[in-house]
Design an enzyme around this catalytic site. Structure first.
Site, short mmCIF file in Angstrom:
data_model
loop_
_atom_site.label_atom_id
_atom_site.label_comp_id
_atom_site.label_asym_id
_atom_site.label_seq_id
_atom_site.Cartn_x
_atom_site.Cartn_y
_atom_site.Cartn_z
N ASP A 127 0.85 -1.19 0.00
CA ASP A 127 0.00 0.00 0.00
C ASP A 127 0.89 1.24 0.00
O ASP A 127 2.11 1.12 -0.11
CB ASP A 127 -0.95 0.00 1.21
N HIS B 76 -2.82 3.10 -4.82
CA HIS B 76 -2.18 2.70 -3.57
C HIS B 76 -0.74 2.26 -3.84
O HIS B 76 -0.27 1.24 -3.32
CB HIS B 76 -2.98 1.59 -2.89
N GLU C 164 -9.83 2.80 -5.35
CA GLU C 164 -9.43 4.17 -5.02
C GLU C 164 -8.27 4.68 -5.88
O GLU C 164 -7.39 5.39 -5.40
CB GLU C 164 -9.07 4.26 -3.53
#
Length: 753
Positions: A188, A259, A322
């Site tokens: 991440d 990410h 995202e």
């Protein structure tokens, strides 16, 4: 063997016989998850744990696991003399599901039979739950198999790392809940946690970050103190093998295209913008995306090649969530690549990106799974969707003929708080309680029968931004994993929360026997005190799960099963030292809570007893210091940091004293940044403002200092205007103070009008 509906079917003849002989009828055992079919006979069977018979190598492995489980839970020596023999039998020709089993216990002995080793393993787990401390169990016939093939639990090791031994203890716990997929979030923005030998900088650079604030500084020298860690390939193999022995598949997650900040920090050429970056110490949504050049795609394929060698399971999780497209929109190179590919927009580019990665995985006999954003722009042909933004993405994927794992954040994110009680550790906004997890239905009614077959399972996710220790991870997971297990395993029509709750105390005993940490807050007491009257306080007690046997004392002594039982709200004359606990069958389910009720407590509120004015995005946040050891915890709405004391006795006070802390503002909010409310400041460092209600007139304001004192706090005091009447007191800080933020720790009214 096809499981029927759950039949709590008692052997009436056996019960009649038991009653005639004066024996007490056997009640339904406290099994979690509840099997598909249970038939109880009369009486109990004495079992000798040392008398195990296993037929075949697979059965011998299960018998060894069962024996070790008895040893670890303190039941290995519980046989009352010459007990019955336990036989584990593998019957490959048996008709039934791959993970199903049959269990039969009577005076002649105990027999567990299954078509596969996995089924035999789950039969052993059920048998362990049936045995009491004396080595006895009910006479019973069980026919069982899971409802879903994917029964998952996700752990985020990218934000905070867990040791290999901690991971193993989690796998042990999963096995005892009959959960069979460990989704391991390994990369991440805040860390790359898996060794890739071809690209050592992924861990050497991407595996380290400097935590925000005091947590990232050496307390002795003030120099940066990095937070580092990753799993070597040997450690990964050790975890995978340990999981496999417990019939758990490990699904690794390597995030892309978003990410990606830790990877880009290690190899800047992978990014979509020029220049180096650092591994992030912030939480939230970050802008970094991998670019789409051939060299970057080759890099990702090389990474995945090593991942495939380490994880023999069918699925590789590639994230896809995202990935906000601003960097792609602003990159001339990415825009030129889109034109060359004939891709019309950035959403379609992500779809192209995922299709490219899927082709590589399929060529290596693996299957791509990703978060539901991979639906946008078109789904790769063989992709499986993990639906986290509600169930809508899962419905859409199933309607298109794709397999789905349901994991909605609204019901199955375990880093959300479990209760509204003060004892909760740091966590994400809102509450997902045990009832909510248990009530989740993975198969939406909107799907046809054919579409519903694409719902292959259900999973709960544990993100660790705020779970700095493994104790907090366990608090987040348990006992909610027990509710998840029953959703994933037991027949839909037979789930009943009241029955599940009645079985929970036995599950807690198992947790304690194995040293498994779990949340006490669901079994604790909520104390509500109405102290507007100075001479008499009205007290209400309750339990978040609805357990009714609450015992309390008023003299500071620890309550026991003989203490006064709570039957309804009562009045008491201060001062009093209230202690209260929830009991089940005479035993406390959690340590007692304590509450001092006196004149001083009436004029004081800690932050956990204050309301948020708008409650836009309230988090339970930890202070950044000290560098080691316990830290203060605060409730704060990061969109609108404003606190409210309802019905404050202001008319009795001449002044207000506030203890405020300051913590790093370590959030990246992407498109939500505009939702933050910043009240204008009139002085250099801003002010603390006090209002009579959140929309009421200003009562006072105090200029804030440049920073807190050495202990991390600032004490602020201001007089109240003459004639201030009692009512709601609203407190907020003005100004945009980032990279830090002021938070409220305690409010006191100074008496003496």
């Amino acid at each position: 063997m096809r499981p029927s509906r759950l039949v709590l079917a008692f052997c009436l003849g056996c019960l009649a016989s038991a009653a005639a002989s004066g024996a007490a009828p056997t009640r339904m055992p406290a099994l979690i998850p509840m099997p598909a079919r249970v038939e109880l006979g009369g009486g109990r069977v004495a079992v000798d744990p040392a008398r195990l018979r296993a037929e075949g190598a697979e059965a011998e492995r299960v018998a060894a696991f069962f024996s070790d489980l008895l040893r670890r839970s303190g039941q290995a020596d519980a046989a009352p003399g010459a007990g019955a023999t336990i036989t584990f039998t593998l019957a490959p020709a048996a008709d039934g599901p791959r993970e199903g089993y049959r269990l039969h216990a009577d005076a002649a002995g105990v027999r567990v039979e299954a078509a596969t080793e996995a089924g035999l393993f789950y039969g052993a787990v059920t048998l362990w739950q049936l045995l009491d401390a004396e080595g006895r169990m009910p006479a019973v016939a069980i026919e069982d198999a899971p409802r879903f093939a994917w029964r998952g639990l996700m752990l985020d090791s990218a934000r905070h790392l867990q040791s290999v031994e901690e991971i193993k203890s989690l796998l042990d716990a999963m096995a005892l809940h009959k959960l069979n997929v460990f989704h391991w979030h390994l990369t991440d923005d805040q860390g790359w946690r898996i060794e890739i030998r071809r690209y050592p900088r992924l861990t050497e650079v991407g595996g380290c970050r400097i935590p925000a604030g005091d947590g990232g500084r050496d307390p002795a020298t003030g120099t940066p103190r990095p937070y580092c860690g990753w799993y070597t390939q040997d450690q990964v193999r050790e975890v995978v093998a340990y999981a496999s022995a417990r019939h758990i598949t490990v699904v690794p997650e390597i995030e892309m295209p978003g990410h990606a900040q830790a990877a880009v920090a290690a190899y800047p050429a992978l990014g979509s913008v020029a220049g180096p970056t650092a591994v992030s110490s912030d939480w939230g949504v970050h802008p970094y995306l991998f670019n789409v050049e051939e060299e970057t795609l080759a890099f990702l394929e090389n990474v995945l090649a090593e991942v495939i060698e380490l994880f023999p399971g069918r699925y590789i999780h590639v994230g896809g969530d995202e990935a906000f497209k601003r960097q792609w929109e602003n990159s001339p190179a990415v825009q030129a690549r889109m034109r060359a590919l004939g891709v019309e927009d950035e959403t379609a580019l992500q779809s192209w990106f995922m299709a490219r990665i899927e082709r590589f995985l399929v060529a290596h006999e693996r299957r791509l799974i990703g978060w539901d954003e991979i639906l946008e722009g078109g789904l790769p042909a063989e992709a499986t969707v993990m639906s986290w933004r509600g169930t809508e993405g899962g419905i859409e994927a199933a309607e298109q003929g794709h397999d789905v794992v349901m994991a909605p954040s609204s019901e199955l994110y375990l880093d959300y708080l479990q209760t509204d009680l003060p004892g909760e550790p740091p966590g994400r906004p809102s509450i997902i309680d045990l009832q909510q997890v248990y009530a989740f239905e993975p198969v939406p009614a909107a799907l046809s029968a054919a579409e519903a077959r694409h719902i292959v399972g259900v999973q709960a996710n544990t993100w660790t931004e705020h779970l700095r220790s493994f104790d907090r991870v366990q608090h987040a997971m348990f006992p909610r994993a027990a509710a998840l297990a029953e959703v994933a395993w037991s027949p839909k029509d037979e789930r009943d929360f009241a029955a599940f709750r009645a079985r929970l105390p036995a599950q807690l005993e198992r947790y304690r026997a194995l040293g498994l940490g779990y949340a006490h807050t669901p079994f604790s007491v909520r104390v509500e005190v109405d102290d507007r009257d100075a001479d008499a306080a009205r007290v209400r007690l309750s339990n978040p799960l609805g357990f009714e046997d609450i015992r309390y004392t008023l003299d500071g002594s620890a309550p026991d099963a003989d203490s006064r039982r709570y039957t309804g709200a009562f009045d008491l004359a201060p001062p009093a030292e209230l202690r209260a606990a929830v009991f089940d069958q005479g035993s406390p389910l959690a340590p007692p809570v304590a509450r001092r009720i006196d004149a001083a407590s009436r004029l004081r509120r800690d932050e956990e007893h204050l309301a948020m004015c708008s409650d836009s995005l309230t988090l339970r946040l930890e202070d950044d210091g000290p560098a080691d050891g316990p830290r203060a915890i605060f409730n704060v709405d990061i969109f609108d940091p404003c606190w409210e004391w309802k019905d404050a006795p202001l008319a009795e006070a001449r002044a207000v004293r506030v203890r405020a802390g300051r913590i790093p503002y370590y959030f990246q909010l992407a498109q939500d940044e505009g939702n933050r409310r910043v009240r204008p400041a009139a002085t250099e460092h801003g002010e603390l403002q006090l209002h009579a209600g959140c929309d009421g007139p200003e009562l006072a304001r105090i200029a804030l200092p440049a920073g807190p004192a050495a202990d991390g706090f600032a004490t602020l005091e201001t007089a109240l205007p003459a004639g201030t009447g009692s009512g709601d007191l609203c407190l907020f800080f003005t100004g945009d103070t980032r990279p830090t933020i002021w938070v409220l720790d305690r409010v006191e009214l100074v008496p003496g009008r």
